[in-house]
Design an enzyme around this catalytic site. Structure first.
Site, PDB file in Angstrom:
ATOM      1  N   HIS A   1      -6.715  -3.416   4.720  1.00  9.51           N
ATOM      2  CA  HIS A   1      -5.359  -2.917   4.897  1.00  9.51           C
ATOM      3  C   HIS A   1      -5.310  -1.741   5.879  1.00  9.51           C
ATOM      4  CE1 HIS A   1      -1.257  -1.764   4.043  1.00  9.51           C
ATOM      5  NE2 HIS A   1      -1.652  -0.571   3.634  1.00  9.51           N
TER       6      HIS A   1
ATOM      7  N   ARG B   1      11.802   7.105   1.493  1.00  4.31           N
ATOM      8  CA  ARG B   1      10.478   6.542   1.272  1.00  4.31           C
ATOM      9  C   ARG B   1      10.055   5.606   2.405  1.00  4.31           C
ATOM     10  NH1 ARG B   1       8.397   5.962  -4.927  1.00  4.31           N
ATOM     11  NH2 ARG B   1       6.376   5.106  -4.508  1.00  4.31           N
TER      12      ARG B   1
ATOM     13  N   LYS C   1       4.396   3.572  -8.261  1.00  6.71           N
ATOM     14  CA  LYS C   1       4.567   2.119  -8.130  1.00  6.71           C
ATOM     15  C   LYS C   1       3.381   1.424  -8.769  1.00  6.71           C
ATOM     16  CE  LYS C   1       7.276   1.536  -3.907  1.00  6.71           C
ATOM     17  NZ  LYS C   1       7.261   0.856  -2.595  1.00  6.71           N
TER      18      LYS C   1
ATOM     19  N   HIS D   1       3.361  -0.109   9.240  1.00  8.45           N
ATOM     20  CA  HIS D   1       3.163  -1.148   8.227  1.00  8.45           C
ATOM     21  C   HIS D   1       3.862  -2.468   8.538  1.00  8.45           C
ATOM     22  CE1 HIS D   1       1.061   1.854   5.956  1.00  8.45           C
ATOM     23  NE2 HIS D   1       0.874   1.030   4.940  1.00  8.45           N
TER      24      HIS D   1
ATOM     25  N   GLU E   1      13.019   4.467  -4.393  1.00  8.47           N
ATOM     26  CA  GLU E   1      13.320   3.784  -3.139  1.00  8.47           C
ATOM     27  C   GLU E   1      14.799   3.498  -2.990  1.00  8.47           C
ATOM     28  OE1 GLU E   1      10.731   0.392  -2.863  1.00  8.47           O
ATOM     29  OE2 GLU E   1       9.740   1.229  -1.116  1.00  8.47           O
TER      30      GLU E   1
ATOM     31  N   GLU F   1      -4.534   5.769   6.327  1.00  7.23           N
ATOM     32  CA  GLU F   1      -3.336   6.302   5.658  1.00  7.23           C
ATOM     33  C   GLU F   1      -3.304   7.831   5.771  1.00  7.23           C
ATOM     34  OE1 GLU F   1      -1.044   4.243   4.465  1.00  7.23           O
ATOM     35  OE2 GLU F   1      -2.075   2.371   3.974  1.00  7.23           O
TER      36      GLU F   1
ATOM     37  N   ASN G   1       6.209   3.662   5.609  1.00  6.31           N
ATOM     38  CA  ASN G   1       5.912   2.355   6.187  1.00  6.31           C
ATOM     39  C   ASN G   1       5.566   2.423   7.667  1.00  6.31           C
ATOM     40  OD1 ASN G   1       6.232   0.834   3.836  1.00  6.31           O
ATOM     41  ND2 ASN G   1       8.456   0.984   4.028  1.00  6.31           N
TER      42      ASN G   1
ATOM     43  N   HIS H   1       1.473  -5.534   8.245  1.00  6.54           N
ATOM     44  CA  HIS H   1       1.635  -6.689   7.351  1.00  6.54           C
ATOM     45  C   HIS H   1       1.538  -7.993   8.134  1.00  6.54           C
ATOM     46  CE1 HIS H   1       3.887  -3.848   4.399  1.00  6.54           C
ATOM     47  NE2 HIS H   1       2.592  -3.851   4.172  1.00  6.54           N
TER      48      HIS H   1
ATOM     49  N   LYS I   1       2.693  12.518   0.376  1.00  8.51           N
ATOM     50  CA  LYS I   1       3.239  11.407  -0.392  1.00  8.51           C
ATOM     51  C   LYS I   1       4.094  11.923  -1.548  1.00  8.51           C
ATOM     52  CE  LYS I   1       2.951   6.903  -2.121  1.00  8.51           C
ATOM     53  NZ  LYS I   1       2.208   5.671  -2.339  1.00  8.51           N
TER      54      LYS I   1
ATOM     55  N   ARG J   1       6.519  -1.615 -24.390  1.00  9.36           N
ATOM     56  CA  ARG J   1       7.518  -0.955 -23.527  1.00  9.36           C
ATOM     57  C   ARG J   1       7.100   0.415 -23.046  1.00  9.36           C
ATOM     58  NH1 ARG J   1      10.679  -2.884 -27.625  1.00  9.36           N
ATOM     59  NH2 ARG J   1      11.564  -4.947 -27.177  1.00  9.36           N
TER      60      ARG J   1
HETATM   61  N1  LIG Z   1       0.955   1.414  -5.873  1.00  6.27           N
HETATM   62  C1  LIG Z   1       1.050   1.788  -4.612  1.00  6.27           C
HETATM   63  O1  LIG Z   1       1.892   2.619  -4.255  1.00  6.27           O
HETATM   64  C2  LIG Z   1       0.095   1.212  -3.602  1.00  6.27           C
HETATM   65  C3  LIG Z   1      -0.016   1.775  -2.331  1.00  6.27           C
HETATM   66  C4  LIG Z   1      -0.935   1.235  -1.462  1.00  6.27           C
HETATM   67  C5  LIG Z   1      -1.727   0.173  -1.842  1.00  6.27           C
HETATM   68  N2  LIG Z   1      -1.586  -0.352  -3.085  1.00  6.27           N
HETATM   69  C6  LIG Z   1      -2.423  -1.451  -3.530  1.00  6.27           C
HETATM   70  O2  LIG Z   1      -3.759  -0.992  -3.607  1.00  6.27           O
HETATM   71  C7  LIG Z   1      -4.641  -2.075  -3.413  1.00  6.27           C
HETATM   72  C8  LIG Z   1      -5.674  -1.658  -2.417  1.00  6.27           C
HETATM   73  O3  LIG Z   1      -6.360  -0.537  -2.918  1.00  6.27           O
HETATM   74  P1  LIG Z   1      -7.895  -0.306  -2.587  1.00  6.27           P
HETATM   75  O4  LIG Z   1      -8.060  -0.292  -1.123  1.00  6.27           O
HETATM   76  O5  LIG Z   1      -8.346   0.863  -3.369  1.00  6.27           O
HETATM   77  O6  LIG Z   1      -8.540  -1.667  -3.095  1.00  6.27           O
HETATM   78  P2  LIG Z   1      -9.509  -2.051  -4.294  1.00  6.27           P
HETATM   79  O7  LIG Z   1      -9.058  -1.512  -5.573  1.00  6.27           O
HETATM   80  O8  LIG Z   1      -9.673  -3.513  -4.202  1.00  6.27           O
HETATM   81  O9  LIG Z   1     -10.894  -1.335  -3.894  1.00  6.27           O
HETATM   82  C9  LIG Z   1     -11.558  -1.743  -2.723  1.00  6.27           C
HETATM   83  C10 LIG Z   1     -13.009  -2.165  -3.032  1.00  6.27           C
HETATM   84  O10 LIG Z   1     -13.772  -1.020  -3.345  1.00  6.27           O
HETATM   85  C11 LIG Z   1     -14.464  -1.206  -4.583  1.00  6.27           C
HETATM   86  N3  LIG Z   1     -14.595   0.142  -5.123  1.00  6.27           N
HETATM   87  C12 LIG Z   1     -13.625   0.905  -5.688  1.00  6.27           C
HETATM   88  N4  LIG Z   1     -14.088   2.147  -5.910  1.00  6.27           N
HETATM   89  C13 LIG Z   1     -15.379   2.162  -5.504  1.00  6.27           C
HETATM   90  C14 LIG Z   1     -16.379   3.172  -5.469  1.00  6.27           C
HETATM   91  N5  LIG Z   1     -16.118   4.428  -5.847  1.00  6.27           N
HETATM   92  N6  LIG Z   1     -17.597   2.828  -5.020  1.00  6.27           N
HETATM   93  C15 LIG Z   1     -17.848   1.578  -4.583  1.00  6.27           C
HETATM   94  N7  LIG Z   1     -16.944   0.597  -4.562  1.00  6.27           N
HETATM   95  C16 LIG Z   1     -15.701   0.896  -5.015  1.00  6.27           C
HETATM   96  C17 LIG Z   1     -13.643  -2.176  -5.329  1.00  6.27           C
HETATM   97  O11 LIG Z   1     -14.425  -2.886  -6.270  1.00  6.27           O
HETATM   98  C18 LIG Z   1     -13.136  -3.092  -4.218  1.00  6.27           C
HETATM   99  O12 LIG Z   1     -14.109  -4.051  -3.933  1.00  6.27           O
HETATM  100  C19 LIG Z   1      -3.795  -3.250  -2.960  1.00  6.27           C
HETATM  101  O13 LIG Z   1      -3.637  -4.136  -4.038  1.00  6.27           O
HETATM  102  C20 LIG Z   1      -2.461  -2.613  -2.617  1.00  6.27           C
HETATM  103  O14 LIG Z   1      -1.370  -3.484  -2.836  1.00  6.27           O
HETATM  104  C21 LIG Z   1      -0.682   0.148  -3.956  1.00  6.27           C
HETATM  105 ZN   LIG Z   2      -0.574   1.232   3.407  1.00  3.08          ZN
END
Ligand SMILES: NC(=O)c1ccc[n+]([C@@H]2O[C@H](COP(=O)([O-])OP(=O)(O)OC[C@H]3O[C@@H](n4cnc5c(N)ncnc54)[C@H](O)[C@@H]3O)[C@@H](O)[C@H]2O)c1
Ligand SMILES: [Zn+2]
Ligand SMILES: NC(=O)c1ccc[n+]([C@@H]2O[C@H](COP(=O)([O-])OP(=O)(O)OC[C@H]3O[C@@H](n4cnc5c(N)ncnc54)[C@H](O)[C@@H]3O)[C@@H](O)[C@H]2O)c1
Ligand SMILES: [Zn+2]
Lengths: 388, 388
Positions: B291, B267, B168, B274, B262, B210, B271, B278, B252, B146
């Site tokens: 993305h 918040r 999140k 977005h 939210e 972003e 978007n 999407h 942010k 927990r």
């Molecule tokens: N929690 C939130 O508020 C929030 C907000 C936006 C997006 N997200 C989530 O985040 C994810 C996308 O994040 P992302 O774009 O970081 O994706 P990711 O974590 O998949 O990273 C993208 C790619 O880069 C590689 N990588 C990471 N760091 C690296 C580095 N320093 N050097 C070389 N390669 C590296 C990873 O292995 C992956 O292949 C999605 O799942 C999305 O839903 C969450």
């Molecule tokens: Zn986004």
């Protein structure tokens, strides 16, 4: 090492009415009512389940009833019937009875079922069943789209007096019970003693062990009440049963209001008898002993330990023994083996830094947290309620 | 339909130092620092990662480093090395790169790994990787026993400016992205721009979308800064990159402090672009579009819609288009098909009661929430950035 006393500012407010009691669990913005009723679920007015649900939720367009297969034709059907006249879309999800449903697999399936039935932030999850359903459905509610509203309809005595109050939800991992979960408070707890009609006697008695626990740890007048009224409670006489449930919920609600997230230490008093009980359950093997049975024996061991350490009187132990026996619960376990139990206790979460720590009685209605208990005293306490 | 304005009482406090910035996310008792540094992870003094961790956590006996396999020999190793001199037991867990790791299966495995490595309430989970690792590890931390303490070490630009801030966490279900999760705030976010050295250019640009978004939605001076400094940012020049990350995190953090869970609607401004994005991601098919690429195109469509509805000037669209192009991001998608995209948008979470609702720009630095947008205008906005 001490337990913080009950705080003055927090309390569980009670409003007794004709044949019902309403308890408010005071958690600021997350406060919610526990309704304790008999033959009230289907009432068409505001005192029935549907009326209470409307009052607790305000707007709600979609209810997802997650129910134990064992009560689908009894309590579950009563809940569904009570909602039939409402302008709410209803989805039904059935979960197989038993602890094995509190698994990562069943949880993942449940998440998919929630997605399939179109659950969104305006939906409410209604858990109908014992602690297994409440814990599983509550955790699914806590996490689906980062939080759906949640209502508990406990159908076992244990769930009515313990698991449905306090906001703990969760599942088991293959290597550990309740290892994964969330604190997620319900919007309403609905208890109708009619649901107990179908509960097997052994399950009912198991819940009674927790009821007796509340008397020992923090409500001496309630312990007296139980001594006087145990026969009516065993007959599941509605008014007496409601009173017993209500006092138990008040005890738990008070402790939870003082220590919602297990940070102050106050919540530890709920573990009276439980360090021994967990070791009994673990060494007895899965399914041999019901939780409340182990708690009854565990409380006996704890009380004996308290007497041995000079913390409480023989008289306390005598009264507790008599009540446990009158309640039809075991007070000893012939096979209790200190050589097996002590190592389990040393791994228990309630053990700090490998030293054995116990919640032990001082007098009826009051317990303390005792650290550094000598191991030979623990062994003796186990032996006093076993054949070894 | 309106977005609550930025509240006066909440803010993200900033303390710029020599070559570092510290931002405090104001969430009362759950406030935490975001450290934005360059070449600082291994520093042995209080300004290095280990020093910051000590300051953020107080007592901590056990750290579980959950890392993306792709950075295990770079950022992950730097984090582990920085902890080598500490009196903390270290456990390492590796997670395969990519969105498929945000699954119920990987989560269940991760829970077991946490159990196996002896995680308990005095442990801390340190997530090293992009948004995938942060979301998955954060959700595991939120739910194991927990709630374990949690630290974010984002290694993609997107994770640095977006996913690591805001609390999140979560995973995907086969039928829906981010359907399961929890709000769980970290105790510390540690950003070292050195980690970006190994990030593929396309991933870096995706994060930049972003960054540009924050300028449009609520920080006009920052938009000006980006116009002037885009070349240095594309070269990943440390000081400029730190500034861009820092202003993004501040944006942010401000929005999140105003609307942690939210509930107020504030918040929603995050978007921007977005709803279109999407639909672009969904119709392009899995993995075709990153993305941020979809967000860039989505912001173009949103700005065109804003111009068409008379909400903003041509000049705004022109400046946004120029910046997106200078950043090396796509501003259009030849195959964007309104016939496919509009139905997806109608199912988007941001759509209330089936009516299309958009976050649209008013001027650089200010957006509004516009309901009841006529469908033909939406179609036209999509067409203006496609070949159809
Ligand atoms: N929690 C939130 O508020 C929030 C907000 C936006 C997006 N997200 C989530 O985040 C994810 C996308 O994040 P992302 O774009 O970081 O994706 P990711 O974590 O998949 O990273 C993208 C790619 O880069 C590689 N990588 C990471 N760091 C690296 C580095 N320093 N050097 C070389 N390669 C590296 C990873 O292995 C992956 O292949 C999605 O799942 C999305 O839903 C969450
Ligand atoms: Zn986004
Ligand atoms: N969340 C908490 O704070 C908390 C506290 C204590 C226990 N628990 C959990 O609760 C669970 C135990 O709860 P429980 O004892 O209610 O177990 P349970 O849910 O397994 O119910 C016991 C049995 O009774 C059956 N049953 C339920 N209602 C019935 C009815 N009205 N008529 C006939 N049969 C009925 C069930 O199918 C089951 O076989 C454990 O998983 C435990 O970890 C949670
Ligand atoms: Zn118990």
């Amino acid at each position: 090492m001490s337990i913080p006393p009950r705080s003055e500012s927090t309390s569980a407010r009670t409003r007794p009415t004709n044949n019902a009691t309403e308890i408010t669990v005071d958690l600021g913005q997350r406060s919610y009512p526990i309704c304790i009723e008999s033959s009230a679920t289907g009432r068409p007015d505001e005192s029935g389940f549907a009326g209470r649900l409307r009052a607790a939720l305000g707007d709600c367009t979609h209810a997802i009833v997650i129910q134990d297969a064992a009560i689908a034709t009894s309590a579950g059907q009563q809940i569904l019937d009570s909602l039939a006249g409402e302008d709410i879309r209803i989805s039904e999800i059935e979960v197989a009875s038993g602890e094995t449903s509190k698994s990562t697999d069943r949880l993942a399936e449940l998440w998919s079922e929630l997605l399939d039935c179109g659950a969104d932030r305006r939906s409410v999850v209604i858990a109908v069943g014992g602690g297994v359903i409440g814990d599983l459905a509550g955790f699914a509610a806590a996490t689906f789209t980062r939080g759906l509203r949640f209502v508990q309809v406990p159908t076992t005595l244990l769930a009515m007096v313990d698991s449905s109050v306090g906001g703990k939800t969760g599942i088991n991992l293959p290597g550990g019970k309740n290892m994964v979960g969330a604190f997620w408070q319900p919007h309403l707890v609905w208890i109708d003693t009619d649901f107990l009609a179908t509960l097997p006697r052994r399950e009912y008695l198991s819940g009674l062990a927790e009821v007796i626990k509340y008397g020992v740890i923090e409500d001496a007048p309630f312990f007296d009440y139980l001594e006087t009224n145990i026969a009516a409670i065993l007959e599941r006489e509605p008014q007496t049963t409601r009173h017993a449930i209500s006092r138990s919920c008040q005890s738990k609600a008070r402790v939870v209001a003082d220590d919602e997230r297990e940070t102050t230490g106050r919540r530890a008093i709920l573990n009276y008898g439980h360090t021994f009980a967990h070791a009994i359950e673990a060494t007895a093997g899965y399914g041999v002993m019901l939780h409340g049975e182990a708690v009854a024996i565990g409380m006996q061991m704890a009380a004996s330990l308290g007497v041995d350490l000079g913390l409480c009187s023989d008289e306390l132990l005598r009264r507790q023994t008599a009540l446990i026996q009158a309640a039809g619960l075991p007070r000893s376990w012939a096979e209790a083996d200190p050589a097996k139990m002590v190592p389990v206790m040393a791994h228990d979460k309630k053990v700090a830094h490998g030293k054995l720590r116990f919640v032990l009685p001082q007098e009826i209605g009051s317990v303390g947290l005792i650290a550094d208990v000598p191991q030979e005293k623990v062994v003796a306490a186990i032996r006093s309620w076993s054949d070894r």
